[in-house]
Design an enzyme around this catalytic site. Structure first.
Site, PDB file in Angstrom:
ATOM      1  N   HIS A  91       0.823  -1.526   0.125  1.00 12.36           N
ATOM      2  CA  HIS A  91      -0.476  -0.336  -0.140  1.00 12.36           C
ATOM      3  C   HIS A  91       1.094   1.512   0.279  1.00 12.36           C
ATOM      4  CE1 HIS A  91       0.131   1.699   4.355  1.00 12.36           C
ATOM      5  NE2 HIS A  91       0.065   0.337   4.997  1.00 12.36           N
ATOM      6  N   HIS A 111       3.218   3.735  13.147  1.00 13.95           N
ATOM      7  CA  HIS A 111       2.247   5.040  12.762  1.00 13.95           C
ATOM      8  C   HIS A 111       3.051   5.660  13.771  1.00 13.95           C
ATOM      9  CE1 HIS A 111      -1.529   3.142  11.450  1.00 13.95           C
ATOM     10  NE2 HIS A 111      -0.434   2.763  10.761  1.00 13.95           N
ATOM     11  N   ASP A 128       3.470  -5.938   3.786  1.00 11.74           N
ATOM     12  CA  ASP A 128       3.612  -4.651   4.605  1.00 11.74           C
ATOM     13  C   ASP A 128       4.000  -4.945   5.590  1.00 11.74           C
ATOM     14  OD1 ASP A 128       1.879  -2.388   6.001  1.00 11.74           O
ATOM     15  OD2 ASP A 128       0.061  -3.717   5.344  1.00 11.74           O
ATOM     16  N   GLU A 175      -5.532   2.117   1.976  1.00  8.48           N
ATOM     17  CA  GLU A 175      -5.147   0.664   3.206  1.00  8.48           C
ATOM     18  C   GLU A 175      -5.738   0.717   4.623  1.00  8.48           C
ATOM     19  OE1 GLU A 175      -2.966  -2.167   5.473  1.00  8.48           O
ATOM     20  OE2 GLU A 175      -2.765  -0.375   5.676  1.00  8.48           O
ATOM     21  N   GLU A 176      -4.938   1.578   5.225  1.00 10.48           N
ATOM     22  CA  GLU A 176      -4.643   2.955   6.135  1.00 10.48           C
ATOM     23  C   GLU A 176      -7.141   2.828   6.787  1.00 10.48           C
ATOM     24  OE1 GLU A 176      -2.404   2.375   8.356  1.00 10.48           O
ATOM     25  OE2 GLU A 176      -0.446   1.974   7.684  1.00 10.48           O
ATOM     26  N   ASP A 230       5.466   2.422   6.682  1.00  9.58           N
ATOM     27  CA  ASP A 230       4.266   1.936   6.735  1.00  9.58           C
ATOM     28  C   ASP A 230       3.507   2.489   5.437  1.00  9.58           C
ATOM     29  OD1 ASP A 230       1.623   0.888   6.915  1.00  9.58           O
ATOM     30  OD2 ASP A 230       1.516   1.226   9.638  1.00  9.58           O
TER      31      ASP A 230
HETATM   32 ZN   LIG Z   1       0.431  -0.246   6.393  1.00  6.35          ZN
END
Ligand SMILES: [Zn+2]
Length: 369
Positions: free
Chosen positions: A71, A321, A237, A214-215, A182
């Site tokens: 992603h 994150h 991922d 994706e998130e 990420d």
């Molecule tokens: Zn991810």
């Protein structure tokens, strides 16, 4: 590829903007970097970048499609209101941790381009003791762009998105840290894999898909898997790395290679094939058990159409994150190597066997195309 080249690629990908639903800027970087690596590259209506490298099946055999998904999008903020003094109220897009965004620099993406801002909240001196011991609510967090009410409202509109700023830094050893690793490290692994495959022939058609949203619920994976209808898929991922406060059960070791998932989201024969390939090529790798939802594109792809044998490779990532997500360069390299070897040795016949392997004695469960 040398360390410096990988760091350069990831720095470029990391610094690009791509909040879920607004991935255009990072998508165009990916698009450009694929120009000499794929037979065709396209962007679908949801913004997914799809690079196809055609395979050469044995004579008389139909080709099969392998979808590899990473992603593009990152977590961020969206402006929900502007107050009369020019401060922007925001809401999170994706899993934004209020504990790490305070004081951070952001870009606010306005109709005339991006402008800098900072995430602010009341000084600790002006909070109650109870407030000091807890994270501020979204209502107490705002973005300051340095403009007064009128000038601010001419420039910024409700619905504008904001991205967190940070540059990639190389830490001591083989670690890099930055924002949106990420899943820009997953994106980089797919690009590196296509580099490995340059001028090499393989049986299967490779669909490298750089997915959007994706998130916020794997939306790019949902539509691209439906559109491509691959016979087999691997999502790439990030996963949790071991770090202070994260134990061995929850986090995997950095520098020890990609983590191959096991569990109901994963096709057992495909997972075994990846492990066999890693062992054969002596590529460091790890395994993990995911008992339910993997929380990745693999979850969406697996249940597309009438079901797609799917696997998941995770690159260990610390501080997930945050704007200081931390990754070991070897893990990016090992992931791309494993993917490339997998592509090179995957036969169309093997993929066809996976279409109805779960129920024994096997019955022809393959749905009509
Ligand atoms: Zn991810």
């Amino acid at each position: 590829m040398k360390n410096e080249e990988i760091i350069q690629l990831i720095s470029e990908l990391s610094s690009a903007d791509g909040v879920s639903g607004h991935e255009g800027s990072v998508a165009s970087i990916v698009y450009k970097s694929l120009s000499s690596l794929a037979d065709t590259i396209s962007i679908d209506p949801l913004g997914n970048v799809i690079a196809i490298k055609k395979g050469f099946p044995k004579e008389g055999k139909e080709p099969v499609k392998l979808m590899l998904a990473a992603h593009l999008d990152e977590i961020g903020l969206i402006v929900s209101s502007l107050d009369s003094k020019g401060f922007l109220k925001v809401m999170p897009i994706g899993g934004v941790d209020r504990g790490i965004i305070l004081g951070k620099k952001v870009w606010v993406h306005t109709k005339t381009g991006r402008i800098p801002g900072v995430v602010a909240t009341r000084p600790p001196h002006l909070t109650t003791e109870k407030e000091r011991n807890q994270l501020p609510d979204w209502d107490d967090i705002f973005i300051d762009i340095g403009l007064e009410g009128d000038r601010c409202s001419k420039l910024v509109a409700i619905g504008d998105v904001c991205t967190l700023q940070n540059e990639v830094v190389q830490l001591s050893g083989q670690f890099i840290a930055g924002k949106a690793l990420d899943n820009r490290v997953g994106v980089a692994s797919l690009i590196l894999m296509l580099n490995h495959l340059k001028q090499m022939n393989h049986e299967v058609d490779v669909y490298a898909v750089f997915t959007t949203q994706e998130e916020v619920g794997f939306r790019g994976a949902i539509t691209s898997a439906y559109g491509i209808w691959p016979e087999v898929a691997v999502a790439v991922d990030v996963g949790f790395a071991q770090q202070s406060g994260v134990n061995e059960r929850l986090g995997k070791e950095s520098g020890k290679g990609p983590v191959i998932a096991k569990g109901p989201n994963i096709h057992p024969q495909l997972e075994k094939s990846l492990i066999k390939m890693a062992q054969r090529e002596r590529i460091p790798h790890q395994t993990e058990v995911i008992a339910a939802n993997s929380g990745t594109d693999a979850w969406a792809i697996q249940v597309s159409r009438c079901g797609i044998p799917t696997a998941l490779l995770s690159i260990p990532l610390g501080n997930m994150h945050s704007t200081a997500e931390c990754c070991h360069l070897d893990d990016i390299r090992f992931t791309s190597k494993l993917l490339a070897e997998f592509v090179l040795r995957l036969s169309c016949d093997e993929v066809r066997r996976w279409q109805n392997v779960i129920i024994k004695p096997s019955i022809n469960s393959r749905c009509k195309r």
